[in-house]
Scaffold this motif. Sequence first.
Motif, PDB file in Angstrom:
ATOM      1  N   VAL A   2      -7.634  40.753  40.542  1.00  0.00           N
ATOM      2  CA  VAL A   2      -6.519  41.679  40.422  1.00  0.00           C
ATOM      3  C   VAL A   2      -5.359  40.958  39.754  1.00  0.00           C
ATOM      4  O   VAL A   2      -4.913  39.922  40.219  1.00  0.00           O
ATOM      5  CB  VAL A   2      -6.085  42.208  41.801  1.00  0.00           C
ATOM      6  CG1 VAL A   2      -4.867  43.085  41.662  1.00  0.00           C
ATOM      7  CG2 VAL A   2      -7.216  42.994  42.440  1.00  0.00           C
ATOM      8  N   GLY A   5      -1.422  43.731  39.829  1.00  0.00           N
ATOM      9  CA  GLY A   5      -1.706  45.032  40.418  1.00  0.00           C
ATOM     10  C   GLY A   5      -2.710  45.847  39.646  1.00  0.00           C
ATOM     11  O   GLY A   5      -2.931  47.000  39.942  1.00  0.00           O
ATOM     12  N   LEU A  22      -2.655  51.043  43.303  1.00  0.00           N
ATOM     13  CA  LEU A  22      -2.331  49.963  44.231  1.00  0.00           C
ATOM     14  C   LEU A  22      -0.891  50.019  44.726  1.00  0.00           C
ATOM     15  O   LEU A  22      -0.603  49.604  45.850  1.00  0.00           O
ATOM     16  CB  LEU A  22      -2.600  48.610  43.569  1.00  0.00           C
ATOM     17  CG  LEU A  22      -4.063  48.302  43.206  1.00  0.00           C
ATOM     18  CD1 LEU A  22      -4.162  46.954  42.525  1.00  0.00           C
ATOM     19  CD2 LEU A  22      -4.953  48.350  44.431  1.00  0.00           C
ATOM     20  N   PHE A  27      -2.636  53.457  49.510  1.00  0.00           N
ATOM     21  CA  PHE A  27      -3.097  52.070  49.571  1.00  0.00           C
ATOM     22  C   PHE A  27      -1.931  51.115  49.822  1.00  0.00           C
ATOM     23  O   PHE A  27      -2.066  50.124  50.551  1.00  0.00           O
ATOM     24  CB  PHE A  27      -3.800  51.699  48.258  1.00  0.00           C
ATOM     25  CG  PHE A  27      -4.312  50.284  48.214  1.00  0.00           C
ATOM     26  CD1 PHE A  27      -5.592  49.987  48.653  1.00  0.00           C
ATOM     27  CD2 PHE A  27      -3.519  49.247  47.740  1.00  0.00           C
ATOM     28  CE1 PHE A  27      -6.079  48.678  48.621  1.00  0.00           C
ATOM     29  CE2 PHE A  27      -3.989  47.951  47.700  1.00  0.00           C
ATOM     30  CZ  PHE A  27      -5.272  47.663  48.144  1.00  0.00           C
ATOM     31  N   LYS A  35      -5.626  45.629  52.858  1.00  0.00           N
ATOM     32  CA  LYS A  35      -5.512  45.626  51.396  1.00  0.00           C
ATOM     33  C   LYS A  35      -6.425  44.564  50.782  1.00  0.00           C
ATOM     34  O   LYS A  35      -7.104  44.810  49.784  1.00  0.00           O
ATOM     35  CB  LYS A  35      -4.064  45.346  50.981  1.00  0.00           C
ATOM     36  CG  LYS A  35      -3.085  46.471  51.230  1.00  0.00           C
ATOM     37  CD  LYS A  35      -1.716  46.063  50.722  1.00  0.00           C
ATOM     38  CE  LYS A  35      -0.675  47.146  50.963  1.00  0.00           C
ATOM     39  NZ  LYS A  35       0.655  46.737  50.472  1.00  0.00           N
ATOM     40  N   ALA A  39      -9.517  45.400  48.371  1.00  0.00           N
ATOM     41  CA  ALA A  39      -9.508  44.869  47.006  1.00  0.00           C
ATOM     42  C   ALA A  39     -10.809  44.120  46.709  1.00  0.00           C
ATOM     43  O   ALA A  39     -11.359  44.218  45.609  1.00  0.00           O
ATOM     44  CB  ALA A  39      -8.307  43.953  46.806  1.00  0.00           C
TER      45      ALA A  39
END
Length: 265
Positions: A2, A5, A22, A27, A35, A39
Amino acid sequence: MVISGSRLPPDCQIDGRLGRFLVRSSFARLEQETKRNYATDYCVFFDFLWRRDEDWDEAGPDDLWDFEDWRTRSLSNPRRVGGARWNRGLAALGRLYSWAVKQGYVSVSPIEAREVARPGRTPGLSDAERLCLVVAQQLLGYSSETRWIRYAGTHLTGMFPGIPQQSGYNKRIRAAGTLISATITALAKDTPSWHDVLRLVDSTPLPCGMSRETVKRSDLAAHAGYGYCASHSRFFWGFRLYLISTPEGMPQLRSCASNSMRQPG
């Protein structure tokens, strides 16, 4: 991974839609640990899709069924997970696709479509069934996937009730590439000639450029080479693809090398 974001796919283009998910959806209000777990689940699912040349907004219920099989049962996945981890990942994907439907990024959630299809869904192909179908296709001489699926759908549904359409079959076979390679290697090592000392080597030219300017500018300049190909009676710049096999022709190793290397024999 990631990045700022957003999810960075293999083509290195950041998908801003995922960035908005995100930071501007439910979320963003989850606990930090949740989170992080979600992810991770997204990354695994996206990587699975990218290996099938699909993006997250192209996923359908069949992709999800195949992902569940690979994630929880497939022998080609050394990091299989149990029911609790799978259910967590399913919840994560459900949150993403519910938001994507509301935003108009996808027309229907593959999670919801999967649940609707569950009662009457045809059983999927297991790893063993996929291997059997691949072997049968070769033994029966079907070089065309379209003709093979037509034949299998007519004559083999009693043994393989989960035979998909051609596009689904192609995706499943590509996804099982690692498993198929491992099986071929295991069978090859079980033959007596695998342990013989004698090996046959052959090569074919892989030209990479014809002009001097191309050779100068090419990113392959440090790796490719200039040499003579006796079988084609010409010089060329590029590589040679080598195949090493047993005396009866069973492939054991393939490799790509600079054309400037001295040819064997």
